[in-house]
Design a protein around this motif. Structure first.
Motif, short mmCIF file in Angstrom:
data_model
loop_
_atom_site.label_atom_id
_atom_site.label_comp_id
_atom_site.label_asym_id
_atom_site.label_seq_id
_atom_site.Cartn_x
_atom_site.Cartn_y
_atom_site.Cartn_z
N MET A 272 0.82 -1.22 0.00
CA MET A 272 0.00 0.00 0.00
C MET A 272 0.85 1.26 0.00
O MET A 272 1.99 1.26 0.47
CB MET A 272 -0.92 0.02 1.23
N THR A 273 0.31 2.34 -0.52
CA THR A 273 0.98 3.65 -0.48
C THR A 273 0.98 4.17 0.95
O THR A 273 0.25 3.67 1.82
CB THR A 273 0.26 4.67 -1.37
N ARG A 274 1.76 5.21 1.20
CA ARG A 274 1.82 5.80 2.54
C ARG A 274 0.44 6.25 3.00
O ARG A 274 0.03 5.99 4.13
CB ARG A 274 2.79 6.99 2.56
N GLN A 275 -0.28 6.93 2.12
CA GLN A 275 -1.60 7.45 2.49
C GLN A 275 -2.58 6.30 2.78
O GLN A 275 -3.29 6.31 3.78
CB GLN A 275 -2.15 8.33 1.37
N ALA A 276 -2.59 5.31 1.91
CA ALA A 276 -3.52 4.18 2.08
C ALA A 276 -3.18 3.39 3.34
O ALA A 276 -4.09 2.93 4.05
CB ALA A 276 -3.47 3.28 0.85
N ALA A 277 -1.90 3.23 3.63
CA ALA A 277 -1.49 2.50 4.83
C ALA A 277 -1.90 3.23 6.10
O ALA A 277 -2.35 2.61 7.07
CB ALA A 277 0.03 2.28 4.82
N LEU A 278 -1.79 4.55 6.09
CA LEU A 278 -2.20 5.35 7.24
C LEU A 278 -3.70 5.22 7.47
O LEU A 278 -4.16 5.02 8.60
CB LEU A 278 -1.81 6.81 7.04
N VAL A 279 -4.48 5.31 6.41
CA VAL A 279 -5.94 5.21 6.53
C VAL A 279 -6.34 3.83 7.04
O VAL A 279 -7.19 3.70 7.94
CB VAL A 279 -6.61 5.49 5.16
N ARG A 280 -5.73 2.79 6.48
CA ARG A 280 -6.09 1.43 6.91
C ARG A 280 -5.72 1.19 8.37
O ARG A 280 -6.47 0.54 9.12
CB ARG A 280 -5.37 0.41 6.03
N ALA A 281 -4.58 1.73 8.80
CA ALA A 281 -4.16 1.56 10.19
C ALA A 281 -5.13 2.27 11.14
O ALA A 281 -5.48 1.74 12.20
CB ALA A 281 -2.75 2.09 10.38
N LEU A 282 -5.57 3.46 10.78
CA LEU A 282 -6.54 4.18 11.60
C LEU A 282 -7.87 3.44 11.66
O LEU A 282 -8.51 3.37 12.72
CB LEU A 282 -6.75 5.60 11.05
N ASN A 283 -8.28 2.86 10.54
CA ASN A 283 -9.52 2.08 10.52
C ASN A 283 -9.41 0.84 11.40
O ASN A 283 -10.35 0.48 12.11
CB ASN A 283 -9.87 1.67 9.09
N ALA A 284 -8.24 0.20 11.36
CA ALA A 284 -8.02 -1.00 12.18
C ALA A 284 -8.05 -0.65 13.67
O ALA A 284 -8.63 -1.39 14.47
CB ALA A 284 -6.69 -1.66 11.82
N ALA A 285 -7.42 0.47 14.04
CA ALA A 285 -7.42 0.89 15.44
C ALA A 285 -8.83 1.24 15.90
O ALA A 285 -9.24 0.92 17.03
CB ALA A 285 -6.48 2.07 15.64
#
Length: 295
Positions: A272-285
């Motif tokens: 994943m791109t930096r932006q997509a990885a950040l969004v997915r991590a926030l969603n997971a949390a």
């Protein structure tokens, strides 16, 4: 089996008391008490399993009944436990927390065995099992920011980590300054909350973006700063990206930062791109604090 990532730090029993009512000092209310495998390294490893990775844990666990049960639980989840330091003299560590509807009320971390074991937990990285001074581990490492100041300082300058992609897990605010040892490390990525970012810079920040920018200027290779339900930021070489966490009903908080970090690592491993990885991590949390299991 070779692990995809090494999770170094606390592996212990979490004893968590949760109540659905608001609590204050001295409150005596009904609720639920659970005992689950926990600790920063263990929490990250368990989340990585949910995302399809194969982690190994490097930690200290006693050769007592609690330790045997904990190792059995971890192995049953698919976590590699072959490299644990098992001590005959030190008991298995534990963490106890009380959570109310208004968040974490109090917690006690009994990680004395991990602290006393020191560099013994790293022996698989130096004896040729996973690496050595001359042929260091070249993969991902998730590092517990609650390790002792001396051990973090040793890791920061150790040849054992010169080739690794070092990801440093959230420390508790009271121990945040220990992470200063890793400022300037060429591959270290710090995962901190807004309060911890302020402690590292000896100031306070009003936004995650400000905290991320300041830590980057101080020499942190890469940093991710979260701020609860507010905007989160990631900064790499001065370039900042941000994302807004989804709104959820918070039912638990212990382990949320570890879940965020694990999800971010897994997302990047999966391309994943930096932006997509950040969004997915926030969603997971967010999924985690709402009481569900992120994946």
């Amino acid at each position: 089996m070779k692990p995809d990532i090494l999770c170094i730090g606390s592996v212990l029993w979490d004893i968590i008391g949760r109540a659905s009512s608001h609590m204050r000092s001295g409150s005596d209310v009904p609720g639920r008490i659970t005992r689950l495998p926990g600790g920063v390294a263990m929490n990250i490893a368990m989340t990585l399993i949910n995302f399809g990775l194969t982690p190994a844990v490097l930690s200290a666990i006693g050769r007592d009944a609690q330790g045997d049960e904990l190792v059995h639980e971890a192995a049953g989840l698919g976590i590699i436990t072959d490299y644990l330091y098992r001590s005959d003299d030190l008991p298995t560590d534990a963490y106890m927390a009380i959570e109310g509807a208004n968040g974490l009320i109090a917690a006690i971390a009994d990680a004395h065995s991990l602290e006393q074991a020191g560099t013994k937990i790293l022996r698989a990285l130096s004896d040729g099992t996973l690496g050595s001074d001359t042929v260091p581990w070249s993969g991902l490492v998730a590092l517990d920011g609650n390790l002792t100041r001396d051990l973090l300082a040793d890791i920061a300058k150790s040849p054992l980590f010169t080739a690794s992609d070092l990801r440093v897990a959230p420390a508790s605010p009271g121990k945040a300054e220990r992470l200063l040892a890793l400022v300037g490390h060429p591959s270290a990525t710090l995962y901190v909350n807004l309060e911890e970012a302020g402690l590292l810079c000896q100031t306070t920040f009003s936004t995650a973006t400000d905290g991320a920018a300041a830590l980057s200027q101080r020499g942190v290779h890469r940093v991710l700063v979260t701020d609860g339900g507010n905007l989160a930021a990631e900064c790499l070489a001065g370039d900042i990206c941000t994302a807004q966490p989804p709104e959820v009903l918070v039912t638990r908080v212990t382990g949320a930062g570890d879940t965020f970090m694990a999800a971010h690592i897994a997302s990047e491993v999966q391309g994943m791109t930096r932006q997509a990885a950040l969004v997915r991590a926030l969603n997971a949390a967010a999924t985690y604090v709402s009481g569900e299991t992120p994946s």
